[in-house]
Design an enzyme around this catalytic site. Structure first.
Site, PDB file in Angstrom:
ATOM      1  N   HIS A 109       0.585  -1.048  -0.051  1.00  0.00           N
ATOM      2  CA  HIS A 109       0.132  -0.124   0.004  1.00  0.00           C
ATOM      3  C   HIS A 109       0.989   1.387   0.113  1.00  0.00           C
ATOM      4  CE1 HIS A 109      -3.238  -2.604   2.306  1.00  0.00           C
ATOM      5  NE2 HIS A 109      -3.587  -2.495   0.985  1.00  0.00           N
ATOM      6  N   SER A 138      -2.866  -7.966   2.412  1.00  0.00           N
ATOM      7  CA  SER A 138      -3.184  -7.850   3.951  1.00  0.00           C
ATOM      8  C   SER A 138      -3.571  -9.258   4.375  1.00  0.00           C
ATOM      9  CB  SER A 138      -4.266  -6.926   4.089  1.00  0.00           C
ATOM     10  OG  SER A 138      -3.917  -5.575   3.839  1.00  0.00           O
TER      11      SER A 138
HETATM   12  O1  PNS Z   1      -8.387  -3.383   0.093  1.00  0.00           O
HETATM   13  P1  PNS Z   1      -9.572  -3.789  -0.918  1.00  0.00           P
HETATM   14  O2  PNS Z   1     -10.272  -4.802   0.121  1.00  0.00           O
HETATM   15  O3  PNS Z   1      -9.254  -4.683  -1.955  1.00  0.00           O
HETATM   16  O4  PNS Z   1     -10.393  -2.770  -1.343  1.00  0.00           O
HETATM   17  C1  PNS Z   1     -11.576  -2.839  -1.986  1.00  0.00           C
HETATM   18  C2  PNS Z   1     -12.631  -1.952  -2.128  1.00  0.00           C
HETATM   19  C3  PNS Z   1     -12.798  -1.082  -0.697  1.00  0.00           C
HETATM   20  C4  PNS Z   1     -11.845  -0.662  -2.818  1.00  0.00           C
HETATM   21  C5  PNS Z   1     -14.114  -2.130  -2.451  1.00  0.00           C
HETATM   22  O5  PNS Z   1     -14.606  -3.282  -1.673  1.00  0.00           O
HETATM   23  C6  PNS Z   1     -14.975  -1.075  -2.530  1.00  0.00           C
HETATM   24  O6  PNS Z   1     -14.983  -0.257  -3.081  1.00  0.00           O
HETATM   25  N1  PNS Z   1     -15.891  -1.422  -1.540  1.00  0.00           N
HETATM   26  C7  PNS Z   1     -16.814  -0.265  -1.244  1.00  0.00           C
HETATM   27  C8  PNS Z   1     -18.254  -0.532  -1.661  1.00  0.00           C
HETATM   28  C9  PNS Z   1     -18.392  -0.438  -3.287  1.00  0.00           C
HETATM   29  O7  PNS Z   1     -18.165   0.779  -3.672  1.00  0.00           O
HETATM   30  N2  PNS Z   1     -18.612  -1.376  -3.897  1.00  0.00           N
HETATM   31  C10 PNS Z   1     -18.777  -1.440  -5.317  1.00  0.00           C
HETATM   32  C11 PNS Z   1     -17.501  -1.324  -6.220  1.00  0.00           C
HETATM   33  S1  PNS Z   1     -17.579  -1.069  -7.873  1.00  0.00           S
END
Ligand code: PNS
Length: 163
Positions: free
Chosen positions: A17, A132
């Site tokens: 990150h 992670s």
């Molecule tokens: O670190 P990660 O877990 O890969 O992050 C994933 C994240 C947080 C970017 C994704 O799960 C997300 O955007 N979640 C928020 C809900 C959302 O917007 N979902 C639709 C994505 S198109």
């Protein structure tokens, strides 16, 4: 003013990150590290703990003139980006295996907020396998993760395992 958000779970923050933050900072005037408040998952660190860790580690990262902020958010990433008037969503790609998931998210986010672009950065090769989830698993089973996560994260994980 070019503002980006860098959304993620950050449970916990890894050196991968930080690599993406260091690489993307020169492209923007301001970047918000956006920590998802994912109550449905069972995170190792609460969202407040994750934000506090990132705030403590960030000053040691070279981000030049880019103003760095850390905020938590719930709901859609696209909504949060719009509310913060960001023009970009930063995501890191480690390997081809990340691409399909990231592409789907980027296209969905673009459909939701057409004026916000997803910017992909290639993580450094040395972090191409760092996630992670893997860090937590290896640490919990007694493996060495030094050099792959910040020292602060390692000590906080130790505290979690031996309260
Ligand atoms: O670190 P990660 O877990 O890969 O992050 C994933 C994240 C947080 C970017 C994704 O799960 C997300 O955007 N979640 C928020 C809900 C959302 O917007 N979902 C639709 C994505 S198109």
């Amino acid at each position: 003013m070019r503002r980006a958000i860098f959304p993620g779970s950050f449970d916990p923050l890894t050196n991968g990150h930080l690599d993406i933050i260091r690489r993307s900072a020169p492209l923007f005037d301001e970047m918000i590290v956006a920590v998802l408040n994912n109550a449905d998952k069972r995170p190792m660190f609460s969202v407040d703990e994750r934000c506090a860790i990132i705030r403590e580690v960030l000053p040691a990262v070279t981000t030049g003139d880019c103003r760095m902020l850390v905020e938590s958010f719930s709901g859609l990433t696209a909504d949060f980006a719009r509310e913060r008037q960001a023009t970009a969503i930063v995501r890191g790609i480690r390997a081809v295996s990340d691409y399909e998931y990231e592409l789907r998210m980027a296209l969905m986010n673009r459909r939701l907020e057409p004026q916000i672009e997803t910017v992909f950065l290639m993580a450094g090769e040395e972090y191409s396998y760092v996630s992670s989830t893997l860090m937590k698993q290896v640490f919990e089973l007694g493996g060495r993760v030094a050099g792959l996560i910040p020292e602060l994260v390692e000590s906080k994980m130790r505290d979690k395992l031996n309260p």
